[in-house]
Design a protein around this motif. Structure first.
Motif, PDB file in Angstrom:
ATOM      1  N   LYS A   1       1.271  -1.092   0.701  1.00  0.00           N
ATOM      2  CA  LYS A   1       0.034  -0.294  -0.024  1.00  0.00           C
ATOM      3  C   LYS A   1       0.914   1.596  -0.323  1.00  0.00           C
ATOM      4  N   ALA A   2       1.960   1.297  -0.781  1.00  0.00           N
ATOM      5  CA  ALA A   2       2.745   2.313  -1.265  1.00  0.00           C
ATOM      6  C   ALA A   2       2.062   3.244  -1.676  1.00  0.00           C
ATOM      7  N   GLN A   3       2.284   4.435  -0.955  1.00  0.00           N
ATOM      8  CA  GLN A   3       1.686   6.359  -1.956  1.00  0.00           C
ATOM      9  C   GLN A   3       2.321   7.048  -1.672  1.00  0.00           C
ATOM     10  N   ARG A   4       2.464   7.959  -2.831  1.00  0.00           N
ATOM     11  CA  ARG A   4       3.265   9.490  -3.221  1.00  0.00           C
ATOM     12  C   ARG A   4       1.640   9.865  -3.486  1.00  0.00           C
ATOM     13  N   TRP A   5       2.526  11.404  -2.640  1.00  0.00           N
ATOM     14  CA  TRP A   5       1.099  12.738  -2.497  1.00  0.00           C
ATOM     15  C   TRP A   5       2.474  13.606  -3.333  1.00  0.00           C
ATOM     16  N   TYR A   6       1.862  13.976  -4.424  1.00  0.00           N
ATOM     17  CA  TYR A   6       2.695  15.461  -4.425  1.00  0.00           C
ATOM     18  C   TYR A   6       2.257  16.359  -3.622  1.00  0.00           C
ATOM     19  N   ALA A   7       3.202  17.868  -2.837  1.00  0.00           N
ATOM     20  CA  ALA A   7       2.504  18.556  -2.358  1.00  0.00           C
ATOM     21  C   ALA A   7       1.630  19.436  -3.453  1.00  0.00           C
ATOM     22  N   GLY A   8       0.726  19.319  -2.744  1.00  0.00           N
ATOM     23  CA  GLY A   8      -0.268  21.021  -3.600  1.00  0.00           C
ATOM     24  C   GLY A   8      -1.348  19.892  -4.797  1.00  0.00           C
TER      25      GLY A   8
ATOM     26  N   ASP B   1      -4.044  17.228  -6.017  1.00  0.00           N
ATOM     27  CA  ASP B   1      -5.656  16.540  -5.250  1.00  0.00           C
ATOM     28  C   ASP B   1      -5.038  15.311  -4.990  1.00  0.00           C
ATOM     29  N   THR B   2      -4.770  15.019  -6.188  1.00  0.00           N
ATOM     30  CA  THR B   2      -4.658  12.736  -5.900  1.00  0.00           C
ATOM     31  C   THR B   2      -3.553  12.732  -6.014  1.00  0.00           C
ATOM     32  N   ALA B   3      -3.540  12.026  -5.713  1.00  0.00           N
ATOM     33  CA  ALA B   3      -2.362  10.753  -4.833  1.00  0.00           C
ATOM     34  C   ALA B   3      -1.752  10.490  -6.283  1.00  0.00           C
ATOM     35  N   ALA B   4      -0.190  10.887  -6.612  1.00  0.00           N
ATOM     36  CA  ALA B   4       0.713  10.121  -7.756  1.00  0.00           C
ATOM     37  C   ALA B   4       0.218   8.954  -7.760  1.00  0.00           C
ATOM     38  N   VAL B   5       0.597   8.156  -6.467  1.00  0.00           N
ATOM     39  CA  VAL B   5       0.887   6.427  -6.633  1.00  0.00           C
ATOM     40  C   VAL B   5      -0.481   6.434  -5.407  1.00  0.00           C
ATOM     41  N   PRO B   6      -1.502   6.244  -5.096  1.00  0.00           N
ATOM     42  CA  PRO B   6      -2.573   5.852  -4.149  1.00  0.00           C
ATOM     43  C   PRO B   6      -2.355   5.053  -3.555  1.00  0.00           C
ATOM     44  N   GLY B   7      -1.196   4.134  -3.776  1.00  0.00           N
ATOM     45  CA  GLY B   7      -1.571   2.785  -2.994  1.00  0.00           C
ATOM     46  C   GLY B   7      -1.532   1.460  -3.100  1.00  0.00           C
ATOM     47  N   ILE B   8       0.112   1.556  -3.224  1.00  0.00           N
ATOM     48  CA  ILE B   8       0.377  -0.130  -4.794  1.00  0.00           C
ATOM     49  C   ILE B   8       0.484  -1.304  -3.724  1.00  0.00           C
ATOM     50  N   ASP B   9       0.288  -1.706  -4.042  1.00  0.00           N
ATOM     51  CA  ASP B   9       0.891  -3.888  -3.213  1.00  0.00           C
ATOM     52  C   ASP B   9       2.048  -4.064  -4.516  1.00  0.00           C
TER      53      ASP B   9
ATOM     54  N   VAL C   1       8.272   8.086   0.794  1.00  0.00           N
ATOM     55  CA  VAL C   1       6.410   7.430   0.766  1.00  0.00           C
ATOM     56  C   VAL C   1       5.646   7.778   1.731  1.00  0.00           C
ATOM     57  N   ASP C   2       4.634   8.584   0.879  1.00  0.00           N
ATOM     58  CA  ASP C   2       3.620   9.356   1.902  1.00  0.00           C
ATOM     59  C   ASP C   2       2.674   7.933   3.198  1.00  0.00           C
ATOM     60  N   GLY C   3       2.868   6.692   2.515  1.00  0.00           N
ATOM     61  CA  GLY C   3       1.684   6.189   3.500  1.00  0.00           C
ATOM     62  C   GLY C   3       2.430   4.329   2.762  1.00  0.00           C
ATOM     63  N   GLY C   4       2.001   3.434   4.451  1.00  0.00           N
ATOM     64  CA  GLY C   4       2.102   2.393   3.424  1.00  0.00           C
ATOM     65  C   GLY C   4       3.881   2.144   3.884  1.00  0.00           C
TER      66      GLY C   4
END
Lengths: 274, 360
Positions: free
Chosen positions: B8-15, B17-25, B57-60
């Motif tokens: 569930k690895a996530q990546r959000w770029y600053a500013g 609205d949506t994640a570049a990678v919303p959670g990858i398994d 990595v912003d999550g996961g």
């Protein structure tokens, strides 16, 4: 491709060269005549044979070597310091992401709009309070970092150092400062050389601030100023003054000749890097 | 050597609205060559850079073997990266470029020399060790970039479109070289490309991505034969799969008068609007009397070994572009009207609305 430039371009370039070289020629040429001949109308256009006499008079009138040494010290210290700090700051602004980076850069650029003359009184008070008046430190301190230098290095490094190269250095195990030395400094070398020359020249020819900050100690410009005042009551001794001016320009010319080649090859390398 | 696991690895770029990678398994096996492929902006490079440690990595989590490397700095991950523009240090020689990471890791000089020599031998760079990058061709620079990764003997190679700066011929050759090298070294490799031919030819498995989400992770042939949705069906294969709008009628898919035969699973599941996918090579030309889908030929591309016929279906109302692969010397000309049909096993049926595969 590779078309030869036309007559117009050559003409303009030639005019530019003549315009740039003329003052230098003029100082040497007038400086090589006698005091009286220098005042003739029309003025002489070809060099005379008295340059060494005039040079000798310059050395007798002012402490030329001490003044030159002082100018050398101040210019070298300032140019080295400006290059060092501007490259560091320019790299940070160009390549590191930190909060407030853009407003801070904007602020630095804005300070360039403040005329130097405005700062002279506060600077004088500062130097007086720190008891630095009449020392070389007082001359050098205000020019140890310049907004222009930071701006110049930032603009250069933005394009000269690809982000991927910095990332490669990170992957290879470089610390931030090591990345700076390994990646940014080699790429920045041509710009560093230009900034060094530019600052050196700027400090070397600076007249206003040394005039305010110094009393007995002299830089070249101040010493030359004194040459202009010799023979008070009579007209200025232009042969003496311009001989001194020509002598004061020699170190700059030597510096350009020494670094010119590296400068040009540096620029070419920068241009060709894929 | 190690496995790589994205949890569930996530990546959000600053500013944003949506994640570049919303959670990858994603699980990458030990020694596997995994290709991440997708259109620009699908998050494939971001995913790779998260693994390399160049993006936070912003999550996961990301695991290397059993080790959680989510917050480990890039240099301590034991991962080497090959960049798109090679990112060679321009003022260092080839040998110094390759040895630099070892120098940073304080590997003794003798060992460094040995490893660089070995990598240079593998890559055929022995004659170029003293040169600077600017004196090398694109292909040689690419190999130096590979060499720089190899000398570190890392647990994982990350490669970010390493062939995209090479010319077409060089790209094909280097493609094979990299695949062979990876197989010889047996190092787990994650390779990013937008070129589906590269993905198909190089990967043990291919992960197709879109909008930061994994669409399908499978072997190249399975991706080709059983795409799980319309996106994968359209993305994998060149020329692209024919995707035709149809209506479900009594267990068959109707395109105008032409009834496409479909497999029983699809026949059972399909309702209303469906999209029928047929690979160009799965069409058969039949006689007018046998029916089939009429195609008016607009262009014939003759490639020597075979030819591609481009045309429009003669169906009233919804003319669709059709691509048919035929044998090279078949006499088909611009303006001809062909009739083509196919077999149920070669038909991929997708729900038009959800895009999901309905065929078996």
């Amino acid at each position: 491709m590779n078309r030869r430039p036309g007559a117009l371009v050559y003409g303009l370039l030639a005019a530019f060269v003549v315009g740039s070289a003329l003052p230098l020629y003029w100082s040497f040429m007038i400086g090589s005549h006698t005091r009286e001949r220098a005042l003739d109308t029309p003025p002489p256009l070809l060099p005379g044979g008295h340059f060494l006499d005039n040079a000798g008079r310059v050395l007798n009138t002012i402490d030329f070597w001490q003044a030159m040494l002082n100018s050398l010290i101040v210019s070298t210290v300032c140019a080295t310091s400006v290059v060092f700090f501007s490259t560091l700051a320019g790299y940070s602004f160009a390549k590191l992401r930190f909060r407030g980076s853009s407003p801070l850069m904007g602020f630095v650029v804005m300070t360039m709009a403040v005329p130097t003359q405005l700062a002279i009184v506060p600077l004088f008070i500062l130097m007086r309070d720190y008891r630095l008046l009449d020392t070389l430190a007082a001359v050098a301190l205000p020019t140890l970092v310049t907004a222009f230098g930071v701006f110049f290095m930032r603009q250069y490094l933005v394009d000269a150092v690809p982000d991927e190269l910095i990332e490669a250095a990170r992957m290879d195990g470089c610390s931030m400062i090591r990345t700076f030395w390994t990646v940014a400094v080699p790429a920045a070398r041509p710009a560093m050389a230009i900034l060094f020359l530019f600052t050196f020249m700027q400090v070397w020819t600076d007249y206003m601030w040394p005039l305010v900050a110094l009393q007995k100690t002299e830089t070249l410009q101040i010493a030359l100023d004194r040459l202009a005042l010799t023979g008070q009551g009579q007209s200025t001794d232009y042969a003496l003054l311009l001989a001194g001016t020509a002598m004061a320009t020699v170190p700059l010319l030597v510096l350009f000749v020494l670094t010119g080649r590296q400068l040009v090859t540096g620029i070419m390398q920068g241009a060709l890097k894929g | 050597m190690a496995t790589v696991t994205f949890e569930k690895a996530q990546r959000w770029y600053a500013g944003a609205d949506t994640a570049a990678v919303p959670g990858i398994d994603l699980e990458i096996r030990d020694g596997e060559f995994m290709v991440l492929v997708g259109p620009s902006g699908c998050g494939k490079s971001t995913t790779l850079r998260m693994l390399a440690g160049l993006e936070a990595v912003d999550g996961g989590k990301i695991l290397l073997g059993d080790r959680d490397i989510t917050t480990v700095p890039p240099k301590d991950r034991d991962i080497a990266m090959v960049f798109q523009n090679y990112a060679l240090y321009p003022h260092m020689t080839v040998a110094d470029n390759m040895a630099f990471a070892l120098k940073m890791a304080k590997v003794p000089v003798a060992e460094r020399r040995k490893r660089v020599a070995e990598a240079a031998r593998i890559l055929g760079l022995e004659d170029y060790l003293g040169r600077k990058p600017k004196a090398l061709s694109g292909g040689q620079r690419q190999r130096v970039a590979m060499g720089r990764a190899i000398v570190r003997s890392p647990q994982v190679f990350c490669m970010d479109e390493p062939l995209s700066n090479l010319d077409a011929k060089m790209r094909v050759q280097t493609r094979t070289d990299i695949a062979r090298l990876q197989a010889d070294l047996g190092v787990t490799t994650v390779y990013v490309t937008h070129d589906q031919v590269e993905a198909m030819t190089m990967g043990d498995r291919v992960a197709v991505m879109k909008d930061g989400l994994l669409q399908q992770v499978d072997t190249p042939l399975n991706l080709y034969d059983r795409p799980v949705n319309l996106f994968v069906a359209g993305f994998i294969g060149s020329p692209q799969m024919n995707l035709l709008e149809a209506t479900a009628v009594d267990g068959r898919a109707a395109i105008g008068d032409y009834l496409v035969p479909v497999d029983p699973t699809a026949a059972q599941k399909m309702r209303g609007a469906v999209t029928v996918g047929v690979r160009p090579e799965s069409w058969r030309i039949v006689s007018d009397a046998e029916g089939g889908l009429p195609v008016r030929v607009t262009v014939v591309e003759e490639l020597g070994a075979d030819s591609f016929v481009y045309g429009t279906s003669g169906v009233e109302g919804t003319p669709a572009n059709i691509i048919v692969r035929i044998a090279a010397r078949d006499q088909v000309h611009r303006g001809d009207v062909l009739h083509v049909t196919t077999d149920p096993a070669d038909v991929h049926v997708f729900d038009t609305e959800t895009g999901e595969r309905l065929s078996a």
